[in-house]
Design a protein around this motif. Structure first.
Motif, mmCIF file in Angstrom:
data_model
loop_
_atom_site.group_PDB
_atom_site.id
_atom_site.type_symbol
_atom_site.label_atom_id
_atom_site.label_comp_id
_atom_site.label_asym_id
_atom_site.label_seq_id
_atom_site.Cartn_x
_atom_site.Cartn_y
_atom_site.Cartn_z
ATOM 1 N N THR A 120 0.829 -1.200 0.000
ATOM 2 C CA THR A 120 0.000 0.000 0.000
ATOM 3 C C THR A 120 0.867 1.254 0.000
ATOM 4 O O THR A 120 1.834 1.347 0.763
ATOM 5 N N ILE A 121 0.516 2.209 -0.844
ATOM 6 C CA ILE A 121 1.204 3.502 -0.843
ATOM 7 C C ILE A 121 0.775 4.244 0.418
ATOM 8 O O ILE A 121 -0.411 4.487 0.630
ATOM 9 N N VAL A 122 1.763 4.595 1.261
ATOM 10 C CA VAL A 122 1.469 5.260 2.534
ATOM 11 C C VAL A 122 1.767 6.756 2.503
ATOM 12 O O VAL A 122 1.289 7.494 3.364
ATOM 13 N N ALA A 123 2.553 7.211 1.547
ATOM 14 C CA ALA A 123 2.869 8.636 1.418
ATOM 15 C C ALA A 123 3.367 8.892 0.003
ATOM 16 O O ALA A 123 3.967 8.013 -0.622
ATOM 17 N N MET A 124 3.099 10.107 -0.473
ATOM 18 C CA MET A 124 3.556 10.517 -1.808
ATOM 19 C C MET A 124 3.942 11.981 -1.742
ATOM 20 O O MET A 124 3.369 12.744 -0.965
ATOM 21 N N MET A 125 4.905 12.366 -2.561
ATOM 22 C CA MET A 125 5.284 13.781 -2.656
ATOM 23 C C MET A 125 6.036 14.024 -3.948
ATOM 24 O O MET A 125 6.501 13.089 -4.595
ATOM 25 N N THR A 126 6.143 15.284 -4.298
ATOM 26 C CA THR A 126 6.925 15.701 -5.462
ATOM 27 C C THR A 126 8.213 16.320 -4.960
ATOM 28 O O THR A 126 8.213 17.078 -3.992
ATOM 29 N N MET A 127 9.323 15.969 -5.626
ATOM 30 C CA MET A 127 10.645 16.440 -5.216
ATOM 31 C C MET A 127 11.289 17.200 -6.370
ATOM 32 O O MET A 127 11.672 16.600 -7.372
ATOM 33 N N PRO A 128 11.429 18.525 -6.252
ATOM 34 C CA PRO A 128 12.135 19.281 -7.282
ATOM 35 C C PRO A 128 13.640 19.055 -7.162
ATOM 36 O O PRO A 128 14.126 18.699 -6.084
ATOM 37 N N PRO A 129 14.391 19.259 -8.245
ATOM 38 C CA PRO A 129 15.846 19.100 -8.165
ATOM 39 C C PRO A 129 16.448 20.059 -7.135
ATOM 40 O O PRO A 129 15.935 21.160 -6.935
ATOM 41 N N CYS A 130 17.516 19.630 -6.506
ATOM 42 C CA CYS A 130 18.277 20.504 -5.609
ATOM 43 C C CYS A 130 19.365 21.148 -6.461
ATOM 44 O O CYS A 130 20.194 20.448 -7.040
ATOM 45 N N GLU A 131 19.369 22.460 -6.536
ATOM 46 C CA GLU A 131 20.317 23.157 -7.396
ATOM 47 C C GLU A 131 21.640 23.458 -6.708
ATOM 48 O O GLU A 131 22.570 23.953 -7.337
ATOM 49 N N SER A 132 21.748 23.129 -5.442
ATOM 50 C CA SER A 132 22.971 23.412 -4.695
ATOM 51 C C SER A 132 24.082 22.427 -5.058
ATOM 52 O O SER A 132 23.827 21.258 -5.321
ATOM 53 N N SER A 133 25.299 22.912 -5.049
ATOM 54 C CA SER A 133 26.445 22.025 -5.263
ATOM 55 C C SER A 133 26.909 21.429 -3.940
ATOM 56 O O SER A 133 27.816 20.613 -3.915
ATOM 57 N N SER A 134 26.271 21.823 -2.856
ATOM 58 C CA SER A 134 26.597 21.293 -1.532
ATOM 59 C C SER A 134 25.507 20.334 -1.078
ATOM 60 O O SER A 134 24.349 20.744 -0.910
ATOM 61 N N PRO A 135 25.830 19.057 -0.869
ATOM 62 C CA PRO A 135 24.798 18.096 -0.470
ATOM 63 C C PRO A 135 24.083 18.483 0.821
ATOM 64 O O PRO A 135 22.898 18.207 0.975
ATOM 65 N N SER A 136 24.771 19.163 1.718
ATOM 66 C CA SER A 136 24.136 19.527 2.995
ATOM 67 C C SER A 136 23.033 20.570 2.823
ATOM 68 O O SER A 136 22.213 20.763 3.713
ATOM 69 N N ASP A 137 22.983 21.230 1.666
ATOM 70 C CA ASP A 137 21.936 22.209 1.395
ATOM 71 C C ASP A 137 20.690 21.594 0.756
ATOM 72 O O ASP A 137 19.710 22.293 0.514
ATOM 73 N N CYS A 138 20.734 20.310 0.455
ATOM 74 C CA CYS A 138 19.611 19.649 -0.207
ATOM 75 C C CYS A 138 18.633 19.093 0.823
ATOM 76 O O CYS A 138 19.035 18.406 1.764
ATOM 77 N N ARG A 139 17.373 19.382 0.607
ATOM 78 C CA ARG A 139 16.308 18.911 1.503
ATOM 79 C C ARG A 139 16.180 17.391 1.442
ATOM 80 O O ARG A 139 16.345 16.787 0.386
ATOM 81 N N VAL A 140 15.853 16.785 2.584
ATOM 82 C CA VAL A 140 15.542 15.357 2.651
ATOM 83 C C VAL A 140 14.025 15.221 2.692
ATOM 84 O O VAL A 140 13.360 15.884 3.484
ATOM 85 N N TYR A 141 13.476 14.373 1.829
ATOM 86 C CA TYR A 141 12.038 14.142 1.746
ATOM 87 C C TYR A 141 11.704 12.845 2.467
ATOM 88 O O TYR A 141 11.924 11.760 1.944
ATOM 89 N N ALA A 142 11.203 12.963 3.689
ATOM 90 C CA ALA A 142 10.844 11.805 4.506
ATOM 91 C C ALA A 142 9.329 11.654 4.516
ATOM 92 O O ALA A 142 8.598 12.649 4.558
ATOM 93 N N PRO A 143 8.824 10.414 4.513
ATOM 94 C CA PRO A 143 7.388 10.194 4.374
ATOM 95 C C PRO A 143 6.560 10.441 5.632
ATOM 96 O O PRO A 143 5.345 10.598 5.546
ATOM 97 N N GLY A 144 7.180 10.399 6.790
ATOM 98 C CA GLY A 144 6.406 10.535 8.019
ATOM 99 C C GLY A 144 5.709 9.249 8.424
ATOM 100 O O GLY A 144 4.985 9.213 9.407
ATOM 101 N N LYS A 145 5.913 8.179 7.660
ATOM 102 C CA LYS A 145 5.362 6.857 7.964
ATOM 103 C C LYS A 145 6.414 5.814 7.605
ATOM 104 O O LYS A 145 7.165 5.996 6.652
ATOM 105 N N PRO A 146 6.470 4.709 8.339
ATOM 106 C CA PRO A 146 7.419 3.640 7.991
ATOM 107 C C PRO A 146 7.097 3.066 6.603
ATOM 108 O O PRO A 146 5.943 3.088 6.176
ATOM 109 N N TYR A 147 8.129 2.542 5.933
ATOM 110 C CA TYR A 147 7.936 1.999 4.592
ATOM 111 C C TYR A 147 8.930 0.882 4.319
ATOM 112 O O TYR A 147 9.947 0.746 4.986
ATOM 113 N N HIS A 148 8.619 0.059 3.308
ATOM 114 C CA HIS A 148 9.480 -1.046 2.876
ATOM 115 C C HIS A 148 10.024 -0.849 1.472
ATOM 116 O O HIS A 148 10.922 -1.559 1.042
#
Length: 182
Positions: A120-148
């Motif tokens: 079952t799909i428990v969460a969905m979202m859209t993720m735009p590209p991260c334009e930063s050259s620094s990985p630490s500036d890129c947002r992490v998209y977490a579902p808020g629910k456990p998943y497999h």
């Protein structure tokens, strides 16, 4: 909880698996030639996947990220993802609701669906590209629910196809199919 659906998903996702470190991991492999260079990882295995929704079945050809290097790289550096294609990430163990995906060095906008052990799909979202050259500036998209498992496709695909949280995902070549819950 439907035991038949759980058995079908476990069978359908019983592919060679390697547990992935959290996707927000930043280390030498991300900046080394070994992960991001050309010819650095073997070709990804492909499977047909079906998303069962109220609007009918939606078939996708998915690449399977099966090794740690493939999972870390994901769809980084790709300029195009063909329509009706995607990438499926699967896990041996349930992932925390706080473990997510990022768009570091990813050039195209993506939709992501997080899938539980029942398919079952428990969460969905859209993720735009991260334009930063620094990985630490890129947002992490977490579902808020456990998943497999997690499925990445072109941004807008889920909305255009009428796919929603609660819909069911299966891999017909590995097991039977499931039906939508709504």
């Amino acid at each position: 909880m439907n035991t038949t659906r759980r058995a079908l998903l476990k069978a359908s996702l019983a592919l060679p698996l390697v547990t992935l470190a959290p996707l927000a991991w930043v280390g030498p492999a991300l900046s080394s030639e070994g992960v991001n260079g050309e010819g650095d990882t073997p070709p990804l295995a492909r499977r047909m996947l079906v998303i069962h929704s109220a609007q009918g079945p939606h078939r996708l050809s998915v690449e399977l990220a099966q090794t740690q290097a493939q999972r870390q790289k994901g769809l980084m550096g790709r300029e195009v993802l063909p329509a009706d294609h995607g990438m499926l990430f699967t896990y041996e163990r349930e992932q925390s609701a706080h473990n997510g995906f990022w768009m570091y060095r990813t050039l195209i906008a993506l939709d992501i669906a997080f899938i539980d052990s029942d398919g079952t799909i428990v969460a969905m979202m859209t993720m735009p590209p991260c334009e930063s050259s620094s990985p630490s500036d890129c947002r992490v998209y977490a579902p808020g629910k456990p998943y497999h498992a997690a499925l990445e496709v072109n941004a807008g695909y889920f909305e255009q196809s009428g796919i929603n949280v609660g819909d069911c995902v299966s891999i017909p070549s590995e097991a039977g199919s499931c039906q939508p819950t709504n």
